[in-house]
Design an enzyme around this catalytic site. Sequence first.
Site, PDB file in Angstrom:
ATOM      1  CG  ASN A  24      -0.244  -0.086   2.499  1.00 56.84           C
ATOM      2  OD1 ASN A  24       0.637   0.685   2.883  1.00 56.84           O
ATOM      3  ND2 ASN A  24      -0.494  -0.890   3.533  1.00 56.84           N
ATOM      4  N   GLY A  32      -2.591  -9.745   3.187  1.00 50.03           N
ATOM      5  CA  GLY A  32      -2.384 -10.395   1.922  1.00 50.03           C
ATOM      6  C   GLY A  32      -0.754 -10.651   1.733  1.00 50.03           C
ATOM      7  CG  ASP A  34       2.191  -4.866   2.347  1.00 54.22           C
ATOM      8  OD1 ASP A  34       3.260  -5.052   2.416  1.00 54.22           O
ATOM      9  OD2 ASP A  34       1.392  -3.651   2.558  1.00 54.22           O
ATOM     10  CB  SER A 117      -3.848  -4.103  -8.420  1.00 47.85           C
ATOM     11  OG  SER A 117      -3.281  -3.007  -7.741  1.00 47.85           O
TER      12      SER A 117
END
Length: 164
Positions: A24, A32, A34, A117
């Site tokens: 982000n 997720g 990240d 994404s």
Amino acid sequence: MAEIFVVEGDITQRPVDAIVNAANSSLLGGGGVDGAIHRAAGPELLEACRKLHGCPTGSAKATPGFRLPAKWIFHAVGPVWHGGASGEPELLAGCYRVCLQLAQEFGARSLAFPAISTGIYGYPKEEAASIAVREVLAGGGSMERVEFVCFDRATAEIYRKLLK
């Protein structure tokens, strides 16, 4: 031209020079991919990300890989899907282009991408994969190996079809 592979599994375990984090804009961790990368790389990653002061959507910034097999992590900030008319395709393409540029800059010869994404940001998987494959084919010439690392078989099949 890079050899391109589709892999199902955990991107944090890939034996490549650099992995891409679907981050982000704060770069301070999330869910997720990240969250998984931040957990696997260790607390040093959060400290390194704090010093980067965020990243704009459509771009990416690099940190060391810390406790990961990969030497580098390229934190790419993909767009949130709003229907496709808000510049999402160009922003997503920018993520892939910047990561390929960072690979060249840092001397990474192998690179693993997640499906940027397509998780909580809601980008349609087929459209996102099409952009990913197009950008890697166009800009991955200096790479030896590029992997599209997919969390599930259905996503992997989308990439396999596009690469046939």
